[in-house]
Design an enzyme around this catalytic site. Sequence first.
Site, PDB file in Angstrom:
ATOM      1  N   ALA A  11       0.800  -1.224   0.000  1.00 24.84           N
ATOM      2  CA  ALA A  11       0.000   0.000   0.000  1.00 24.84           C
ATOM      3  C   ALA A  11       0.828   1.267   0.000  1.00 24.84           C
ATOM      4  CB  ALA A  11      -0.939   0.002   1.207  1.00 24.84           C
ATOM      5  N   VAL A  61       4.652  -9.763   3.630  1.00 22.79           N
ATOM      6  CA  VAL A  61       3.812 -10.695   2.879  1.00 22.79           C
ATOM      7  C   VAL A  61       4.476 -12.050   2.645  1.00 22.79           C
ATOM      8  CG1 VAL A  61       2.496  -8.868   1.741  1.00 22.79           C
ATOM      9  CG2 VAL A  61       4.577  -9.761   0.647  1.00 22.79           C
ATOM     10  N   TYR A 152      10.484 -13.533 -12.274  1.00 20.93           N
ATOM     11  CA  TYR A 152       9.280 -12.718 -12.127  1.00 20.93           C
ATOM     12  C   TYR A 152       8.140 -13.257 -12.988  1.00 20.93           C
ATOM     13  CZ  TYR A 152       6.500  -8.386 -11.916  1.00 20.93           C
ATOM     14  OH  TYR A 152       5.499  -7.449 -11.728  1.00 20.93           O
ATOM     15  N   ALA A 153       8.434 -13.604 -14.233  1.00 15.09           N
ATOM     16  CA  ALA A 153       7.398 -14.124 -15.124  1.00 15.09           C
ATOM     17  C   ALA A 153       6.841 -15.444 -14.602  1.00 15.09           C
ATOM     18  CB  ALA A 153       7.958 -14.301 -16.537  1.00 15.09           C
ATOM     19  N   ALA A 154       7.717 -16.308 -14.098  1.00  9.74           N
ATOM     20  CA  ALA A 154       7.260 -17.580 -13.544  1.00  9.74           C
ATOM     21  C   ALA A 154       6.377 -17.359 -12.327  1.00  9.74           C
ATOM     22  CB  ALA A 154       8.462 -18.449 -13.177  1.00  9.74           C
ATOM     23  N   ALA A 155       6.781 -16.412 -11.475  1.00  4.02           N
ATOM     24  CA  ALA A 155       5.992 -16.126 -10.276  1.00  4.02           C
ATOM     25  C   ALA A 155       4.617 -15.588 -10.643  1.00  4.02           C
ATOM     26  CB  ALA A 155       6.733 -15.131  -9.389  1.00  4.02           C
ATOM     27  N   LYS A 156       4.562 -14.645 -11.558  1.00  2.64           N
ATOM     28  CA  LYS A 156       3.287 -14.045 -11.916  1.00  2.64           C
ATOM     29  C   LYS A 156       2.398 -15.011 -12.700  1.00  2.64           C
ATOM     30  CE  LYS A 156       3.827  -9.995 -10.020  1.00  2.64           C
ATOM     31  NZ  LYS A 156       3.023  -9.631  -8.816  1.00  2.64           N
TER      32      LYS A 156
END
Length: 243
Positions: A11, A61, A152-156
């Site tokens: 946030a 998180v 990043y692509a794998a995570a998303k």
Amino acid sequence: MPPRVILVTGANGALGQAIARAFLDESPANHVCLGVRARRDRADSLGEAFPDRTTAVALDVTDPAAWRSAVAEITARFDRLDVLVNNAGFHEDALLATMAPESWDRVLAANLNAVFHGCQAVLPTMISHRHGRIINIASLSALLAPAGQANYAAAKAGVVALGQSLAKEVARIGITVNTVCPGYIDSDQLERLPAERRQAALAQVPMRRFGRPDEVAAAVRFLACSEAGYVTGSTLKIDGGIL
């Protein structure tokens, strides 16, 4: 629309701020919990502007215990949590051949594991109320993976699949789960790009402009509203027509 309690992670960033404001503008009865970790100047400013309608919640998180504590704090005060927006995340770009294993782990933890922990933490209260909205912020990289972003692509992409699977599991309970995939959005990360990379990114966008955080926030607000009650398991890209 009845008053709702909304938790927005990440946030303190531009997108998280826009999402929080969208819910605050939606109804004077909404209360937005601002999930923040360390840097929180923007979140604090928003809290000062809406002191009775926002609450800053300490939340790492990547830590399941922190999630349980944050949700317990929210439900102890409000007795419910209506909307979760999993927005927190970051990337550490590198070619896979030279990517440090620690970089892979950090990006997966912050972008994929965090969504798992968040969804798992809020489900008990949403199930008990037989209602809830979960909106996960992924990325266009999940659908059009660029070079240098294997982690990043794998995570998303995992976030997209997680959302589709969870949507099937909780659909009959009145909980919807959807994923938003922003493209190039004017934000902190985009501002840090060198000028030549910004121009190259802009050239990929058919609209020939970057998106605004409030345009993503509007989609998130729609997916959380009662009129979107039949929308679940969906993946919405907001990218100016790239894909």
